[in-house]
Structure formats: C-alpha cells, structure tokens
Design a protein around this motif. Structure first.
Motif, PDB file in Angstrom:
ATOM      1  N   MET A 184     -58.312 -72.092  13.007  1.00  0.00           N
ATOM      2  CA  MET A 184     -56.847 -72.124  12.925  1.00  0.00           C
ATOM      3  C   MET A 184     -56.263 -72.922  14.097  1.00  0.00           C
ATOM      4  O   MET A 184     -55.382 -73.765  13.911  1.00  0.00           O
ATOM      5  CB  MET A 184     -56.292 -70.699  12.929  1.00  0.00           C
ATOM      6  CG  MET A 184     -56.618 -69.900  11.688  1.00  0.00           C
ATOM      7  SD  MET A 184     -56.347 -68.104  11.881  1.00  0.00           S
ATOM      8  CE  MET A 184     -54.638 -68.039  12.430  1.00  0.00           C
ATOM      9  N   ALA A 185     -56.747 -72.647  15.300  1.00  0.00           N
ATOM     10  CA  ALA A 185     -56.229 -73.322  16.497  1.00  0.00           C
ATOM     11  C   ALA A 185     -56.548 -74.820  16.471  1.00  0.00           C
ATOM     12  O   ALA A 185     -55.686 -75.643  16.800  1.00  0.00           O
ATOM     13  CB  ALA A 185     -56.803 -72.671  17.753  1.00  0.00           C
ATOM     14  N   ALA A 186     -57.767 -75.173  16.072  1.00  0.00           N
ATOM     15  CA  ALA A 186     -58.147 -76.586  16.011  1.00  0.00           C
ATOM     16  C   ALA A 186     -57.309 -77.319  14.962  1.00  0.00           C
ATOM     17  O   ALA A 186     -56.852 -78.438  15.199  1.00  0.00           O
ATOM     18  CB  ALA A 186     -59.636 -76.724  15.708  1.00  0.00           C
ATOM     19  N   SER A 187     -57.077 -76.695  13.821  1.00  0.00           N
ATOM     20  CA  SER A 187     -56.260 -77.308  12.761  1.00  0.00           C
ATOM     21  C   SER A 187     -54.826 -77.512  13.243  1.00  0.00           C
ATOM     22  O   SER A 187     -54.225 -78.569  13.031  1.00  0.00           O
ATOM     23  CB  SER A 187     -56.252 -76.429  11.508  1.00  0.00           C
ATOM     24  OG  SER A 187     -57.553 -76.247  11.021  1.00  0.00           O
ATOM     25  N   HIS A 188     -54.302 -76.501  13.909  1.00  0.00           N
ATOM     26  CA  HIS A 188     -52.930 -76.568  14.438  1.00  0.00           C
ATOM     27  C   HIS A 188     -52.815 -77.716  15.434  1.00  0.00           C
ATOM     28  O   HIS A 188     -51.844 -78.479  15.420  1.00  0.00           O
ATOM     29  CB  HIS A 188     -52.587 -75.225  15.085  1.00  0.00           C
ATOM     30  CG  HIS A 188     -51.131 -74.991  15.272  1.00  0.00           C
ATOM     31  ND1 HIS A 188     -50.515 -75.176  16.488  1.00  0.00           N
ATOM     32  CD2 HIS A 188     -50.165 -74.578  14.409  1.00  0.00           C
ATOM     33  CE1 HIS A 188     -49.222 -74.886  16.366  1.00  0.00           C
ATOM     34  NE2 HIS A 188     -48.986 -74.518  15.112  1.00  0.00           N
ATOM     35  N   ARG A 189     -53.809 -77.823  16.277  1.00  0.00           N
ATOM     36  CA  ARG A 189     -53.807 -78.887  17.289  1.00  0.00           C
ATOM     37  C   ARG A 189     -53.886 -80.265  16.625  1.00  0.00           C
ATOM     38  O   ARG A 189     -53.199 -81.193  17.042  1.00  0.00           O
ATOM     39  CB  ARG A 189     -54.982 -78.670  18.235  1.00  0.00           C
ATOM     40  CG  ARG A 189     -54.974 -79.587  19.422  1.00  0.00           C
ATOM     41  CD  ARG A 189     -55.965 -79.123  20.427  1.00  0.00           C
ATOM     42  NE  ARG A 189     -56.164 -80.155  21.427  1.00  0.00           N
ATOM     43  CZ  ARG A 189     -56.728 -79.970  22.566  1.00  0.00           C
ATOM     44  NH1 ARG A 189     -57.180 -78.778  22.889  1.00  0.00           N
ATOM     45  NH2 ARG A 189     -56.875 -80.950  23.427  1.00  0.00           N
TER      46      ARG A 189
END
Length: 190
Positions: A98-103
């Motif tokens: 989730m965090a990598a996608s958001h970034r």
C-alpha cells in the motif's frame, strides 16, 4: 520538478530516479527484501481515512530497517473490522505494498479505506450480499485492503499496485476501488 506556483509535479523519470536512489542507499539493509519493499524507501508512511468511522491516520510506521511498534499497532487498529470492533495484526507486507503504491502515485491525499481486516462473520455477511466476496478472503487473515483515492482513477491505482510485483491486485471500476493483498502475485478486474 517544482512549478512556478510552488507545487510539485512528478515525472516518470523523477519517480524512477527517486526509486533508484532509494534502492541504492537501502541496498545494505534490504538486499534480500522484495522489490516493492525496497521501493518503499528509508521511511515508510501510510495515510488513510475511513468514511465508516470518520477516523484519519497519517503515520510513519517504518524507519531505516525497523518497524515502529506503536505505529504498527495504530495501523492494526485503524484497519480493524469496524462492524465488530475486532483487531488483528495486519500482515506488514500488505501495508508495504500500500505504501509503495501510494508513493508511486505521488500523492499526499490519504487512501480511503473501504475494507481492511474482516472477521469471518463480517465476510460471510458481505458474501451473502455480493458474489465478489471470496469465501476464504485474505481480508480474514489481515492480508488485504480495499482502497480508493479521490485524485486518482482506479486504473492508475491498479497500475501502481501491480507495478510493485507483489501480491494480488484487483480492479473494481464499477465500485471505484482497488484491492491489494500480499498473497500470490496476480491481477484481475475491469
């Protein structure tokens, strides 16, 4: 790149350069880590909003090789089954995806969390209302999340999550959300 109005505009080249720099500096700590985790950076942050509870969360949950215990507890509580107020330890691989996608999407807007952890009872109830809910859903193991962003299309979120090459990514255009999980690498949806 900064525009004359002071806002940040990300280009594909800029995103790739940022991830390349992150991967190089993080290599000693993450050489055996999956690519999506290496791309998440030296600091991992997750921003979410729940329309069901009205809660907001903006937390750094990982710094330079270590998860922050209290921040992870906050994430677990935020992603609880709100219908039953039941909390489980979320699989951190899902949070990292989730965090990598958001970034990758280059936004500061929080995800709207539609569903994180689901108890078997909640999953059965949702399954009785929709054919799109799996009987053995990874939501029941704390390994999945259904998310949306107001500033990005389902297609954009789907592409960012799929580019991580980790877990399952489902596109639900009709319902305006993307499913992300840390299960087998696969994609589906329209």
């Amino acid at each position: 790149m900064t525009t004359s109005k002071g806002s940040t505009q990300l280009t594909r080249r800029g995103v790739l350069a940022a991830f390349a720099a992150t991967a190089v500096t993080a290599a000693p700590l993450f050489s055996a880590a999956p690519a999506y985790a290496r791309g998440a950076g030296d600091i991992r942050r997750i921003r979410m909003y729940s329309g069901r509870t009205g809660e907001k969360m903006d937390t750094i949950y990982w710094i330079e090789g270590s998860y922050i215990k209290d921040a992870v507890k906050e994430v677990n509580y935020f992603m609880r089954d709100w219908r039953r107020d039941a909390v489980i330890e979320m699989d951190l691989r899902t949070i990292d995806i989730m965090a990598a996608s958001h970034r990758l999407l280059g936004v500061t807007e929080p995800y709207t969390l539609l569903s994180g952890y689901r108890t078997p009872q909640t999953n059965a109830m949702l399954r009785s209302r929709s054919s799109g809910v799996a009987k053995t859903s990874l939501h029941m193991k704390g390994q999945a999340a259904d998310l949306r962003l107001g500033s990005r299309s389902v297609g954009q979120i789907f592409k960012a999550a799929a580019s991580c090459g980790a877990g399952g990514v489902g596109k639900y255009s009709g319902s305006n959300f993307v499913h992300m999980d840390c299960g087998t690498v696969r994609t589906w949806g329209r």
